[in-house]
Design an enzyme around this catalytic site. Structure first.
Site, PDB file in Angstrom:
ATOM      1  N   ASP A   8      33.323   8.889   6.535  1.00 37.03           N
ATOM      2  CA  ASP A   8      33.653   8.719   5.122  1.00 37.03           C
ATOM      3  C   ASP A   8      34.443   7.419   4.982  1.00 37.03           C
ATOM      4  O   ASP A   8      34.559   6.635   5.950  1.00 37.03           O
ATOM      5  CB  ASP A   8      34.378   9.961   4.563  1.00 37.03           C
ATOM      6  CG  ASP A   8      35.807  10.130   5.067  1.00 37.03           C
ATOM      7  OD1 ASP A   8      36.259   9.308   5.892  1.00 37.03           O
ATOM      8  OD2 ASP A   8      36.473  11.086   4.634  1.00 37.03           O
ATOM      9  N   CYS A  65      36.474  10.615  10.050  1.00 37.94           N
ATOM     10  CA  CYS A  65      37.087  10.632   8.720  1.00 37.94           C
ATOM     11  C   CYS A  65      38.576  10.322   8.914  1.00 37.94           C
ATOM     12  O   CYS A  65      38.962   9.811   9.965  1.00 37.94           O
ATOM     13  CB  CYS A  65      36.829  11.942   7.978  1.00 37.94           C
ATOM     14  SG  CYS A  65      37.493  13.430   8.729  1.00 37.94           S
ATOM     15  N   THR A  67      41.282  12.291   9.201  1.00 41.14           N
ATOM     16  CA  THR A  67      41.892  13.122  10.243  1.00 41.14           C
ATOM     17  C   THR A  67      40.894  13.574  11.310  1.00 41.14           C
ATOM     18  O   THR A  67      41.301  14.044  12.370  1.00 41.14           O
ATOM     19  CB  THR A  67      42.465  14.401   9.618  1.00 41.14           C
ATOM     20  OG1 THR A  67      41.388  15.102   8.976  1.00 41.14           O
ATOM     21  CG2 THR A  67      43.560  14.091   8.602  1.00 41.14           C
ATOM     22  N   HIS A  98      32.915  21.210  29.773  1.00 38.65           N
ATOM     23  CA  HIS A  98      33.059  22.659  29.608  1.00 38.65           C
ATOM     24  C   HIS A  98      32.338  23.209  28.375  1.00 38.65           C
ATOM     25  O   HIS A  98      31.844  24.332  28.425  1.00 38.65           O
ATOM     26  CB  HIS A  98      34.548  23.042  29.508  1.00 38.65           C
ATOM     27  CG  HIS A  98      35.288  22.875  30.790  1.00 38.65           C
ATOM     28  ND1 HIS A  98      36.526  23.434  31.003  1.00 38.65           N
ATOM     29  CD2 HIS A  98      34.978  22.212  31.934  1.00 38.65           C
ATOM     30  CE1 HIS A  98      36.954  23.128  32.226  1.00 38.65           C
ATOM     31  NE2 HIS A  98      36.031  22.371  32.808  1.00 38.65           N
ATOM     32  N   HIS A 133      30.472  27.746  32.629  1.00 40.89           N
ATOM     33  CA  HIS A 133      30.624  27.195  31.276  1.00 40.89           C
ATOM     34  C   HIS A 133      29.344  27.422  30.458  1.00 40.89           C
ATOM     35  O   HIS A 133      29.406  27.638  29.251  1.00 40.89           O
ATOM     36  CB  HIS A 133      30.967  25.707  31.344  1.00 40.89           C
ATOM     37  CG  HIS A 133      32.217  25.441  32.121  1.00 40.89           C
ATOM     38  ND1 HIS A 133      33.444  25.924  31.724  1.00 40.89           N
ATOM     39  CD2 HIS A 133      32.425  24.788  33.291  1.00 40.89           C
ATOM     40  CE1 HIS A 133      34.357  25.566  32.615  1.00 40.89           C
ATOM     41  NE2 HIS A 133      33.763  24.881  33.574  1.00 40.89           N
TER      42      HIS A 133
END
Ligand code: RB5
Length: 145
Positions: A8, A65, A67, A98, A133
Protein backbone atom coordinates in the site's frame (compact mmCIF):
# COMPACT_ATOMS: atom_id res chain seq x y z
CA UNK A 1 10.79 -19.23 -8.52
CA UNK A 2 8.19 -16.57 -9.39
CA UNK A 3 7.39 -13.85 -6.87
CA UNK A 4 4.56 -11.29 -6.78
CA UNK A 5 5.22 -8.06 -4.87
CA UNK A 6 2.68 -5.53 -3.58
CA UNK A 7 2.36 -2.71 -1.09
CA UNK A 8 0.00 0.00 0.00
CA UNK A 9 1.10 3.65 0.23
CA UNK A 10 2.84 2.86 3.53
CA UNK A 11 5.23 0.35 1.96
CA UNK A 12 6.35 1.84 -1.35
CA UNK A 13 10.00 2.38 -0.41
CA UNK A 14 10.57 -1.13 0.89
CA UNK A 15 8.69 -2.52 -2.12
CA UNK A 16 11.24 -0.78 -4.37
CA UNK A 17 14.07 -2.21 -2.26
CA UNK A 18 12.58 -5.69 -2.63
CA UNK A 19 12.17 -5.43 -6.41
CA UNK A 20 15.78 -4.28 -6.74
CA UNK A 21 16.85 -7.32 -4.66
CA UNK A 22 14.80 -9.65 -6.86
CA UNK A 23 16.50 -8.21 -9.96
CA UNK A 24 19.90 -8.72 -8.31
CA UNK A 25 18.98 -12.34 -7.43
CA UNK A 26 17.69 -12.98 -10.97
CA UNK A 27 14.29 -13.99 -9.60
CA UNK A 28 11.30 -13.51 -11.88
CA UNK A 29 8.72 -11.19 -10.34
CA UNK A 30 5.66 -9.04 -10.96
CA UNK A 31 5.16 -5.78 -9.08
CA UNK A 32 1.43 -4.99 -8.82
CA UNK A 33 1.81 -1.63 -7.07
CA UNK A 34 0.47 0.46 -5.60
CA UNK A 35 1.44 3.34 -7.87
CA UNK A 36 0.00 5.68 -5.31
CA UNK A 37 0.44 9.30 -4.39
CA UNK A 38 -2.43 9.19 -1.90
CA UNK A 39 -3.76 6.58 0.42
CA UNK A 40 -5.02 3.16 -0.72
CA UNK A 41 -6.46 0.14 1.08
CA UNK A 42 -4.02 -2.72 1.79
CA UNK A 43 -6.58 -5.55 1.18
CA UNK A 44 -6.98 -4.32 -2.42
CA UNK A 45 -3.35 -5.28 -3.01
CA UNK A 46 -2.67 -8.02 -0.47
CA UNK A 47 -5.64 -10.25 -1.25
CA UNK A 48 -5.14 -10.36 -5.07
CA UNK A 49 -1.42 -11.05 -4.58
CA UNK A 50 -2.15 -13.86 -2.10
CA UNK A 51 -4.76 -15.34 -4.44
CA UNK A 52 -2.21 -15.50 -7.24
CA UNK A 53 0.08 -17.53 -4.96
CA UNK A 54 -2.79 -19.78 -3.87
CA UNK A 55 -3.79 -20.48 -7.50
CA UNK A 56 -0.22 -21.45 -8.43
CA UNK A 57 0.54 -18.53 -10.72
CA UNK A 58 3.32 -17.43 -8.34
CA UNK A 59 5.38 -19.41 -5.83
CA UNK A 60 5.72 -16.61 -3.29
CA UNK A 61 4.50 -13.11 -2.47
CA UNK A 62 6.16 -10.27 -0.61
CA UNK A 63 3.72 -7.71 0.82
CA UNK A 64 4.51 -4.43 2.55
CA UNK A 65 2.33 -1.92 4.39
CA UNK A 66 2.98 0.47 7.27
CA UNK A 67 3.09 -2.20 9.95
CA UNK A 68 2.86 -5.38 7.84
CA UNK A 69 -0.11 -6.37 9.98
CA UNK A 70 -2.90 -5.42 7.57
CA UNK A 71 -1.17 -7.22 4.72
CA UNK A 72 -0.54 -10.34 6.81
CA UNK A 73 -4.11 -10.51 8.10
CA UNK A 74 -5.46 -10.06 4.56
CA UNK A 75 -3.14 -12.62 2.97
CA UNK A 76 -3.86 -15.23 5.64
CA UNK A 77 -7.59 -15.13 4.76
CA UNK A 78 -6.73 -16.77 1.43
CA UNK A 79 -6.88 -20.57 1.56
CA UNK A 80 -3.47 -22.13 0.98
CA UNK A 81 -1.55 -19.04 2.03
CA UNK A 82 0.80 -19.07 5.00
CA UNK A 83 1.86 -15.47 5.46
CA UNK A 84 4.57 -14.63 8.01
CA UNK A 85 4.94 -11.11 9.39
CA UNK A 86 8.68 -10.76 9.85
CA UNK A 87 10.92 -8.00 11.21
CA UNK A 88 14.09 -9.92 12.07
CA UNK A 89 16.50 -12.30 10.35
CA UNK A 90 15.94 -15.24 12.70
CA UNK A 91 12.21 -15.55 12.04
CA UNK A 92 12.76 -14.84 8.31
CA UNK A 93 14.80 -18.05 8.15
CA UNK A 94 12.80 -20.18 10.56
CA UNK A 95 9.39 -19.39 9.08
CA UNK A 96 10.59 -20.92 5.82
CA UNK A 97 12.23 -23.91 7.54
CA UNK A 98 9.35 -24.67 9.90
CA UNK A 99 6.16 -23.09 8.51
CA UNK A 100 6.84 -23.30 4.76
CA UNK A 101 5.53 -19.74 4.57
CA UNK A 102 4.71 -18.77 1.02
CA UNK A 103 4.02 -15.08 1.71
CA UNK A 104 6.24 -12.61 3.56
CA UNK A 105 4.83 -9.41 5.08
CA UNK A 106 6.89 -6.51 6.40
CA UNK A 107 6.13 -3.05 7.83
CA UNK A 108 7.89 0.02 6.51
CA UNK A 109 7.08 2.00 9.66
CA UNK A 110 8.76 -0.71 11.71
CA UNK A 111 12.06 -1.44 9.94
CA UNK A 112 14.31 0.33 7.44
CA UNK A 113 15.01 -0.67 3.84
CA UNK A 114 18.41 -2.23 4.61
CA UNK A 115 17.00 -4.74 7.11
CA UNK A 116 13.96 -5.37 4.89
CA UNK A 117 16.28 -6.28 2.03
CA UNK A 118 18.23 -8.75 4.23
CA UNK A 119 14.99 -10.26 5.56
CA UNK A 120 13.66 -10.76 2.03
CA UNK A 121 16.98 -12.28 0.91
CA UNK A 122 17.06 -14.65 3.88
CA UNK A 123 13.41 -15.67 3.41
CA UNK A 124 13.85 -16.25 -0.33
CA UNK A 125 16.96 -18.38 0.24
CA UNK A 126 15.80 -20.59 3.13
CA UNK A 127 14.26 -24.02 2.47
CA UNK A 128 11.39 -25.86 4.20
CA UNK A 129 12.79 -28.67 6.36
CA UNK A 130 9.76 -30.98 6.01
CA UNK A 131 9.65 -33.92 8.46
CA UNK A 132 7.80 -33.11 11.67
CA UNK A 133 7.16 -29.60 10.34
CA UNK A 134 5.34 -31.01 7.30
CA UNK A 135 3.03 -32.88 9.66
CA UNK A 136 2.23 -29.63 11.48
CA UNK A 137 1.68 -27.64 8.29
CA UNK A 138 -0.59 -30.40 6.96
CA UNK A 139 -2.82 -29.92 10.03
CA UNK A 140 -3.36 -26.32 8.93
CA UNK A 141 -4.12 -27.43 5.37
CA UNK A 142 -6.56 -30.05 6.66
CA UNK A 143 -8.33 -27.43 8.79
CA UNK A 144 -8.67 -25.17 5.75
CA UNK A 145 -10.24 -28.01 3.74
C1 RB5 B 1 -2.09 2.71 6.43
O1 RB5 B 1 -2.19 3.93 7.07
C2 RB5 B 1 -1.75 1.63 7.42
O2 RB5 B 1 -2.85 1.39 8.24
C3 RB5 B 1 -1.34 0.36 6.70
O3 RB5 B 1 -0.22 0.63 5.91
C4 RB5 B 1 -0.96 -0.79 7.58
O4 RB5 B 1 -0.06 -0.42 8.56
C5 RB5 B 1 -2.06 -1.57 8.13
O5 RB5 B 1 -1.89 -2.60 8.80
Amino acid sequence: MKVIVASDHGGVNIRKEVTSLLEEMNIEFEDIGCDCEGSVDYPDYGIPAAERVANGEFDRAILICGTGIGMSISANKVKGVRCALVHDLFTAKVTREHNDSNVLAMGERVIGPGLAREIAKTWLSAEFEGGRHANRVSKITEYEA
